[in-house]
Design an enzyme around this catalytic site. Structure first.
Site, short mmCIF file in Angstrom:
data_model
loop_
_atom_site.label_atom_id
_atom_site.label_comp_id
_atom_site.label_asym_id
_atom_site.label_seq_id
_atom_site.Cartn_x
_atom_site.Cartn_y
_atom_site.Cartn_z
N SER A 101 -11.90 51.37 -48.14
CA SER A 101 -11.45 50.90 -46.83
C SER A 101 -10.02 50.37 -46.94
O SER A 101 -9.14 51.11 -47.38
CB SER A 101 -12.43 49.86 -46.28
OG SER A 101 -12.29 49.69 -44.89
N HIS A 235 -20.12 53.61 -43.38
CA HIS A 235 -18.90 53.07 -43.98
C HIS A 235 -19.17 52.49 -45.37
O HIS A 235 -18.33 52.59 -46.26
CB HIS A 235 -18.30 52.01 -43.06
CG HIS A 235 -16.93 51.58 -43.46
ND1 HIS A 235 -15.85 52.45 -43.46
CD2 HIS A 235 -16.44 50.38 -43.88
CE1 HIS A 235 -14.76 51.81 -43.86
NE2 HIS A 235 -15.10 50.56 -44.13
#
Length: 267
Positions: A101, A235
């Site tokens: 991320s 994610h």
């Protein structure tokens, strides 16, 4: 060469070594997600130390855990420069960089810096759960109240819902998270210099923040070989499908070492 200190014991530096490896074959620098900390990589560090002889150096951003008293208002480029400076004591072995991320963006800038200032630079960059640099953007967190921010974190996963309901935890957690988001929002990608090392992008097929096509855009930032790997999950696929993630990282590390280590074929 033995590094001048054990990163596990420091509280002001940027690197944490949770598992020292006798005669390691390589090192992996791991950059956490926004709001994340070095401890997120403790399981990966244990796995790679035991099975692969690889030392993990986990990055600890300021403003959290043992650095909670330090200001967390660091820009992406500034963070990369500080990490690169501390890595000067750890470059005697093949060095790979991993980031998830926001950590993918930090890792990318770190790899570019090492590529140009510390030859031979990293042997590879592995990015995870992030759009390619020219597509990156961040919501204006300053305009989001705590409730909205917590709701977004709950949707992404990766943080225990129980912790997100604890006011004391949120008091410690939200300020560095907002600082990280602000650093991402201020980030502007400069195309040059291009990476020369191999680059692998990892993404969850159901990631609400990053489409597979957006992760595939990382191919445009390196002159080295590029590979895209798609996982089941969202994610934080790397937590949900932990064993598959561990296998992937171990395989990538093995593939960029001289010869083919015996431990790779066993997994």
């Amino acid at each position: 060469m033995t590094p001048p200190y054990d990163a596990q014991g420091t509280t002001d530096g940027w690197l944490r070594r949770f598992h020292a490896v006798p005669d390691p074959v390589a090192r992996l620098v791991c950059c956490p997600h926004a709001g994340g900390s070095a401890s997120a990589f403790f399981p990966l560090s244990a796995e790679l130390a035991a099975r692969a002889g690889v030392e993990v150096l986990a990055v600890q951003y300021p403003g959290r855990q043992d650095r909670r008293d330090q200001p967390a208002d660091q820009g992406i480029g500034a963070m990369a420069r500080r990490i690169a400076a501390e890595l000067s004591a750890w470059t005697d072995l093949p060095l790979s960089v991993f980031g998830h991320s926001m950590g993918a963006t930090v890792g990318y800038e770190l790899a570019r810096l090492l590529d140009t200032t510390r030859p031979p630079g990293p042997v590879q960059l592995i990015v995870s759960g992030q759009r390619s640099p020219d597509l990156q953007s961040s919501r204006p967190v300053a305009e989001m109240d705590d409730e909205t921010l917590v709701r977004e974190l709950t949707q992404l996963g990766g943080t225990s819902p129980t912790l997100l309901r604890d006011p004391d935890v949120l008091e410690m957690f939200l300020p560095p998270l907002r600082a990280d988001y602000a650093a991402l929002r201020a980030y502007r990608h400069v195309p040059e210099p291009r990476l020369s090392c191999p680059l692998t992008a990892l993404v969850g097929v159901a990631d609400p923040k990053v489409a597979v096509a957006e992760a595939d855009g990382w191919a445009d930032v390196s002159d080295g070989p590029f590979e895209l790997r798609v996982f089941e999950g969202g994610h934080f696929y790397l937590d949900t499908f932990r064993e598959e993630f561990f296998d992937t990282i171990a395989g990538l590390l093995a593939s960029h070492l001289p010869g083919r280590p015996a431990w790779e074929s066993a997994h």
